[in-house]
Design an enzyme around this catalytic site. Structure first.
Site, PDB file in Angstrom:
ATOM      1  N   GLU A  35      37.483  29.979  33.240  1.00 22.33           N
ATOM      2  CA  GLU A  35      37.209  29.593  34.612  1.00 22.33           C
ATOM      3  C   GLU A  35      36.438  28.270  34.527  1.00 22.33           C
ATOM      4  OE1 GLU A  35      34.931  32.480  36.810  1.00 22.33           O
ATOM      5  OE2 GLU A  35      34.863  31.158  38.547  1.00 22.33           O
ATOM      6  N   ARG A 260      32.768  40.952  23.257  1.00 23.38           N
ATOM      7  CA  ARG A 260      32.267  39.575  23.373  1.00 23.38           C
ATOM      8  C   ARG A 260      31.414  39.254  22.163  1.00 23.38           C
ATOM      9  NH1 ARG A 260      32.171  38.137  28.825  1.00 23.38           N
ATOM     10  NH2 ARG A 260      30.817  36.352  28.545  1.00 23.38           N
ATOM     11  N   LYS A 270      27.835  31.277  30.915  1.00 22.96           N
ATOM     12  CA  LYS A 270      27.888  29.961  31.567  1.00 22.96           C
ATOM     13  C   LYS A 270      26.872  29.869  32.698  1.00 22.96           C
ATOM     14  CE  LYS A 270      32.333  30.195  31.872  1.00 22.96           C
ATOM     15  NZ  LYS A 270      33.698  30.032  32.334  1.00 22.96           N
TER      16      LYS A 270
HETATM   17  P1  ATP Z   1      30.635  33.463  30.950  1.00 24.43           P
HETATM   18  O1  ATP Z   1      29.953  34.757  31.206  1.00 24.43           O
HETATM   19  O2  ATP Z   1      30.004  32.673  29.883  1.00 24.43           O
HETATM   20  O3  ATP Z   1      30.875  32.665  32.191  1.00 24.43           O
HETATM   21  P2  ATP Z   1      33.301  34.293  31.191  1.00 24.43           P
HETATM   22  O4  ATP Z   1      33.919  35.462  30.534  1.00 24.43           O
HETATM   23  O5  ATP Z   1      33.013  34.416  32.639  1.00 24.43           O
HETATM   24  O6  ATP Z   1      32.033  33.891  30.370  1.00 24.43           O
HETATM   25  P3  ATP Z   1      35.632  32.699  31.253  1.00 24.43           P
HETATM   26  O7  ATP Z   1      35.746  31.262  31.532  1.00 24.43           O
HETATM   27  O8  ATP Z   1      36.152  33.646  32.258  1.00 24.43           O
HETATM   28  O9  ATP Z   1      34.100  32.987  30.964  1.00 24.43           O
HETATM   29  O10 ATP Z   1      36.203  33.028  29.817  1.00 24.43           O
HETATM   30  C1  ATP Z   1      37.405  32.585  29.279  1.00 24.43           C
HETATM   31  C2  ATP Z   1      37.803  33.508  28.176  1.00 24.43           C
HETATM   32  O11 ATP Z   1      36.815  33.516  27.146  1.00 24.43           O
HETATM   33  C3  ATP Z   1      37.942  34.920  28.677  1.00 24.43           C
HETATM   34  O12 ATP Z   1      39.126  35.474  28.158  1.00 24.43           O
HETATM   35  C4  ATP Z   1      36.710  35.606  28.154  1.00 24.43           C
HETATM   36  O13 ATP Z   1      36.966  36.956  27.939  1.00 24.43           O
HETATM   37  C5  ATP Z   1      36.425  34.834  26.856  1.00 24.43           C
HETATM   38  N1  ATP Z   1      34.993  34.873  26.549  1.00 24.43           N
HETATM   39  C6  ATP Z   1      33.972  34.490  27.336  1.00 24.43           C
HETATM   40  N2  ATP Z   1      32.791  34.712  26.744  1.00 24.43           N
HETATM   41  C7  ATP Z   1      33.062  35.252  25.536  1.00 24.43           C
HETATM   42  C8  ATP Z   1      32.261  35.722  24.451  1.00 24.43           C
HETATM   43  N3  ATP Z   1      30.926  35.679  24.481  1.00 24.43           N
HETATM   44  N4  ATP Z   1      32.902  36.212  23.370  1.00 24.43           N
HETATM   45  C9  ATP Z   1      34.243  36.252  23.313  1.00 24.43           C
HETATM   46  N5  ATP Z   1      35.044  35.844  24.295  1.00 24.43           N
HETATM   47  C10 ATP Z   1      34.476  35.343  25.409  1.00 24.43           C
HETATM   48 MG    MG Z   2      34.532  34.782  34.072  1.00 22.91          MG
END
Ligand code: ATP
Ligand code: MG
Length: 562
Positions: A35, A260, A270
């Site tokens: 995102e 994660r 983020k």
């Molecule tokens: P954040 O909480 O940091 O915003 P998010 O999951 O909301 O993380 P996205 O942009 O939706 O961020 O993530 C893109 C991809 O990266 C998704 O498939 C998510 O599952 C993966 N991802 C995000 N954070 C992690 C992590 N700490 N470890 C492994 N994969 C991750």
């Molecule tokens: Mg997300």
């Protein structure tokens, strides 16, 4: 632990099985779906390595898709930074750069289809009421009074929502599933809401936006994704995604959840990283202390070290906390092979070699990397006045101290044996201002013809030849291992390590460092790995960042486990 690229894991087992069964004709399609609401962090690197890695290994394809369903939080700056980071890690989406916003028309059609079949309705409760009606884990929800609206009325209202005829919050579109489902995600989830903010790609074309839940699975389906890899928190959403796909009768992607990455002494979210930026705890998303890809890059990490780290941690179904010293270990072993050794003095103390001719200058041979002979040697200039580290001198000698002190002999790396004959001191501050030595001309190159041994070897630079530079030393971003843990009881920002940046203004470096470029890594002997700061370089300022010190805490942990 795995050291190969193709670390085996439960996801690969599932894929092997699917290939054996000739599911999807043996084709593998994956995607990395960020995102664009912030910069990528090392947790995302895990997902990138997994998705692109699997596609590569199985001769499949992986695309980059921006899940840009929320115009209020997303920006083009983030899109650009994410593209740059994925490329820098060495992955290529080729012509498969997608945006969920490209599917807004299609998703709207999907919504109309559900409405027409009586499987979605416009609800006019407030968001608060919707939450109250939803029930709890223990209690079922109850139906909204608007749940029984006719198909015609729903279509009409939904079109008006789209055309901007209603205010934000006045209506939403919900899937009509089951208000008493044990899975709260199935209790008539909201699938469209009115948002009147301009979108970074579709501007003001839409006044309604699909929720992530309504967009994610369908986007995977539209792209023909075979294996949709996501983190564990989406496990409970899977039945909902499956419901949409089944009701819409479209391509089925198989969702597989994995844990994660959680890393000690930092945070991987983020939203929280963005707070650190907004509150000026750090200088930006690419501050070298940040666990973002751009921060790590600026700090001197290499793509290889990050990929190796992702392979080492593997992929599993269980949440765990990875020790940040493993990441530090991965950069150390990579730079040990690649980095040129040079001499630099961070806290300079002047040394005068009294018996060295005043105007003599010698060019001494120094080894560029003892791990790799092919990296050759270089010349380092030597002269009568030098700088050494303040730490490498003590006024009082002791049995266990092998560096310089009155009466002691030490080796100056690649140069001569020198013996300390005295020092001068500023009585008002108590600081040593100059150290005096004599050298033994027969020890050129650092070894003695008479087999005399010295225990200490110290680094130095020639005063006349050295260059001066600012150096920044970094420590961990937070002072506790799990800043984000509820166990601590305080807000994570309270654990921000106030001493995580130390700036040294007038360090002395050997003259070969005059020619440095961004993204070249050096080992300052005895001090760690350094590189110049690429952002300051753009501003015509040379500043060195310490990527990592030489002390390897990870290897120590491994040793003590043996
Ligand atoms: P954040 O909480 O940091 O915003 P998010 O999951 O909301 O993380 P996205 O942009 O939706 O961020 O993530 C893109 C991809 O990266 C998704 O498939 C998510 O599952 C993966 N991802 C995000 N954070 C992690 C992590 N700490 N470890 C492994 N994969 C991750
Ligand atoms: Mg997300």
């Amino acid at each position: 632990m795995n050291s190969e690229n193709s670390s085996h894991n439960f996801i690969r087992e599932i894929i092997d099985e699917d290939i054996k069964d000739n599911k999807h004709g043996g084709k593998i399609v994956t995607r990395f779906p960020p995102e664009p609401n912030g910069y990528l962090h090392i947790g995302h690197a895990k997902s990138i390595c997994l998705n692109f890695g699997i596609a590569k290994e199985y001769g499949g394809i992986c695309s980059l898709r921006f899940d840009d369903t929320n115009p209020a939080k997303e920006e083009s700056e983030y899109v650009e930074s994410i593209k740059e980071d994925v490329k820098w890690l060495g992955f290529d989406w080729q012509d498969r750069l997608y945006f969920t916003s490209d599917y807004f028309d299609k998703l709207y059609e999907f919504a109309i289809k559900l409405i027409s079949e009586g499987k979605a309705y416009v609800d006019s409760l407030s968001m608060e009421q919707i939450r109250d009606y939803r029930g709890t884990l223990k209690e079922p929800g109850k139906d909204s009074p608007y749940r029984s609206r006719s198909v015609e009325e729903n279509v009409e209202l939904f079109e008006k929502m789209k055309d901007g005829q209603f205010n934000e919050g006045s209506h939403v579109l919900r899937a009509k599933i089951d208000m008493s489902s044990a899975n709260i995600n199935m209790r008539d989830p909201v699938i469209y809401r009115i948002i009147k903010t301009s979108h970074h790609r579709t501007a003001s074309k839409f006044n309604i936006y699909p929720t992530y839940d309504f967009a994610h699975g369908q986007s995977d389906s539209l792209e023909g994704v075979t294996h949709s890899l996501c983190t564990l928190e989406f496990e409970d959403h899977r039945p909902l995604y499956d419901w949409f796909i089944k009701e819409l009768g479209i391509h089925v992607s198989r969702q597989i959840e994995f844990a994660r990455l959680n890393l000690s002494f930092t945070i991987l979210s983020k939203r929280k990283l963005s707070e650190l930026v907004k509150n000026n705890h750090v200088s930006g998303w690419d501050d070298p202390r940040m666990p973002t890809i751009s921060g790590l890059r600026r700090r001197g990490f290499t793509p290889e070290s990050i990929i190796n780290f992702c392979n080492q941690i593997g992929v599993s179904k269980n949440n765990s906390l990875i020790d940040i010293s493993l990441l530090e270990y991965c950069i150390r072993i990579d730079l040990n092979k690649k980095a040129l050794r040079v001499m630099a003095v961070l806290n300079p103390l002047k040394v005068i070699i009294d018996n060295y001719p005043d105007d003599l200058e010698e060019q001494l041979d120094a080894i560029n990397n003892p791990e790799d002979e092919s990296m050759g040697t270089r010349k380092v200039p030597f002269s009568k006045i030098l700088y050494i580290e303040r730490d490498d001198f003590r006024e009082q000698s002791s049995k266990k101290y092998f560096r310089l002190s009155p009466g002691k002999e030490v080796r100056l790396r690649y140069a001569y044996f020198v013996t300390c004959t005295g020092f001068t001191k500023d009585e008002s501050t108590g600081q040593v201002t100059e150290v005096h030595c004599t050298y033994d001309p027969r020890t050129k190159g650092g070894s003695s013809p008479d087999g005399r041994k010295v225990k200490g070897t110290i680094h130095w630079v020639s005063q006349k030849h050295c260059i001066e530079s600012e150096v920044r030393l970094y420590d961990r971003l937070f002072s506790v291992s799990e800043p984000d843990s509820v166990k601590n009881g305080k807000d994570y920002k309270e654990y921000f390590n106030q001493d995580s940046l130390k700036t040294l203004k007038s360090c002395k470096l050997e003259p070969s460092l005059r020619e440095v470029r961004p993204y070249c890594n050096y080992q300052f002997e005895r001090l760690g790995y350094f590189c110049i700061d690429p952002v300051e370089y753009e501003n015509n300022k040379i500043v060195f960042n310490r990527t990592i010190s030489l002390r390897d805490t990870w290897a120590k942990i491994q040793d003590s486990n043996k």
